[in-house]
Write a protein that holds these residues in place. Structure first.
Motif, PDB file in Angstrom:
ATOM      1  N   ALA A  85     -47.540  28.412  48.617  1.00 40.51           N
ATOM      2  CA  ALA A  85     -47.362  27.837  47.283  1.00 40.51           C
ATOM      3  C   ALA A  85     -45.948  27.301  47.080  1.00 40.51           C
ATOM      4  N   ASP A  86     -44.960  27.944  47.707  1.00 31.71           N
ATOM      5  CA  ASP A  86     -43.577  27.465  47.566  1.00 31.71           C
ATOM      6  C   ASP A  86     -43.417  26.087  48.204  1.00 31.71           C
ATOM      7  N   ARG A  87     -44.039  25.887  49.347  1.00 27.51           N
ATOM      8  CA  ARG A  87     -43.947  24.571  49.992  1.00 27.51           C
ATOM      9  C   ARG A  87     -44.670  23.518  49.156  1.00 27.51           C
ATOM     10  N   GLU A  88     -45.806  23.862  48.601  1.00 25.84           N
ATOM     11  CA  GLU A  88     -46.519  22.914  47.732  1.00 25.84           C
ATOM     12  C   GLU A  88     -45.673  22.549  46.516  1.00 25.84           C
ATOM     13  N   HIS A  89     -44.924  23.521  46.008  1.00 28.33           N
ATOM     14  CA  HIS A  89     -44.054  23.237  44.870  1.00 28.33           C
ATOM     15  C   HIS A  89     -42.961  22.240  45.255  1.00 28.33           C
ATOM     16  N   ILE A  90     -42.382  22.399  46.442  1.00 29.59           N
ATOM     17  CA  ILE A  90     -41.372  21.455  46.923  1.00 29.59           C
ATOM     18  C   ILE A  90     -41.981  20.058  47.067  1.00 29.59           C
ATOM     19  N   ASP A  91     -43.210  19.994  47.571  1.00 35.91           N
ATOM     20  CA  ASP A  91     -43.881  18.698  47.727  1.00 35.91           C
ATOM     21  C   ASP A  91     -44.078  18.022  46.372  1.00 35.91           C
ATOM     22  N   ARG A  92     -44.477  18.800  45.375  1.00 38.44           N
ATOM     23  CA  ARG A  92     -44.673  18.207  44.039  1.00 38.44           C
ATOM     24  C   ARG A  92     -43.347  17.745  43.458  1.00 38.44           C
TER      25      ARG A  92
END
Length: 375
Positions: A85-92
């Motif tokens: 989820a942390d990586r997805e947050h960076i992507d967003r």
């Protein structure tokens, strides 16, 4: 002439002073720029960390963020450290700030080349499936460094469909670039095995196939270590190309199973000593009926590397130590030397000697100690 000398000396001194002043000012300015960059990077890292911890993405971000390489670096640094989820947050966050658009745009521009390469490298770090097509287009770029970054980005996306095109690219580039391509494909892992094997099966049938790239793809399969690659590697092992046979024998050390034993036993009689040496290692890793005796025969091979690999394999095989002791006691000085070396580095000789000193030695221990002493 003499009257003009003071003038020339004065001009030279003035020029030296001026150049010294320019150098000092330049160094001070450079130091200030570096300090400002460090401060800005720290601010970016702090801001991204705060947004990540609070699971917050602002509705709008400063426009300068999207085109600032320091912001790209900060995002990439965080993305490489986090998962899920942390990586997805960076992507967003990167998408919201317009970073992906800026990276794609910058990587399309030819100049300045250094900024373009930096954008391609950061795109490889930050790419999402939305940038897949652009990365594929960069495989045809004129710059080998940009192409290498595109391959790295596609590998990070686990883009299996791009593997044939990437391997085709490896056919026509320098060895340096081909090696970087191989490194990237290995990172895909087991998911890449099927596509690489399919490409290899087609490439080996081509009349104009690239022998070097086929060997490279075989080494990639060996590094991945997927048993599903065994049929393709066995086909390579039976090929007339010695480099392919060496590659296949090496790869089967990690990927081979029971079906590989018979072909590898045939390979220990290969006319290429490199194939014999790698087949011995693979057989030592796989094991199986009849393997130990066959590998022991390589202790008497005329090539030093083959003997050494056979001895190392025997130390891992059931009953292999008995064959090493027999070679140590035998008449062949080269086999005895190889056996002694392996028995020493494996600790078998030291353990036997210790039991002899303690008075609890077996017959094998005494034989081994006596043979080692005589050798």
């Amino acid at each position: 002439m003499l009257s003009s000398l003071p003038t020339l000396l004065g001009a030279t001194t003035a020029a030296t002073v001026a150049l010294t002043g320019v150098l000092v000012v330049t160094k001070l300015a450079h130091r200030e720029v570096q300090r400002w960059r460090g401060t800005r990077s720290a601010h970016y890292l702090a801001a991204i960390g705060e947004m990540l911890s609070r699971r917050m993405i602002p509705q709008s971000t400063p426009k300068a963020w999207a085109t600032d390489p320091l912001f790209w670096d900060a995002l990439a640094e965080y993305r490489l450290l986090v998962t899920g989820a942390d990586r997805e947050h960076i992507d967003r966050l990167a998408a919201q700030a317009g970073v992906h658009r800026a990276l794609v745009d910058r990587s399309r521009r030819r100049f300045p080349a250094s900024r373009r390469l930096r954008a391609a490298a950061r795109l490889a770090d930050l790419a999402t499936p939305l940038q897949r097509q652009h990365l594929r287009s960069l495989l045809a770029d004129r710059s080998p460094q940009v192409r290498t970054q595109a391959v790295r980005g596609l590998a990070s996306l686990r883009d299996i469909e791009s593997i044939p095109a990437i391997l085709d690219l490896a056919r026509r580039v320098s060895p340096w670039e081909a090696a970087r391509i191989a490194d990237a494909l290995v990172t895909i892992g087991l998911a890449a095995t099927g596509a690489i094997c399919d490409w290899l099966d087609r490439e080996m049938e081509r009349p104009d196939c690239s022998e070097e790239t086929v060997a490279l793809a075989g080494r990639i399969l060996g590094s991945i270590g997927d048993p599903e690659a065994e049929p393709t590697l066995l086909r390579m092992l039976r090929s007339p190309n010695p480099e392919w046979r060496v590659t296949a024998a090496s790869a089967l050390e990690r990927t081979g199973g029971p079906n590989a034993i018979e072909p590898l036993l045939e390979a220990i009689d290969d006319h290429s000593w490199q194939v014999r040496a790698r087949a011995a290692v693979a057989l030592g890793a796989i094991g199986g009926p009849g393997v130990t005796r066959a590998v022991a025969g390589l202790l008497y091979d005329p090539v030093w590397w083959v003997r050494q690999n056979a001895a190392s394999a025997l130390s891992e095989l059931p009953g292999g130590t008995d064959h090493l002791i027999a070679a140590l006691e035998g008449p062949d000085p080269y086999a005895a030397d190889t056996a002694l070396n392996q028995l020493t580095i494996s600790g078998v000789l030291a353990e036997a000697a210790e039991r002899v000193r303690a008075g609890v030695a077996s017959e094998k221990d005494r034989r081994l100690a006596a043979a080692a002493a005589s050798t």
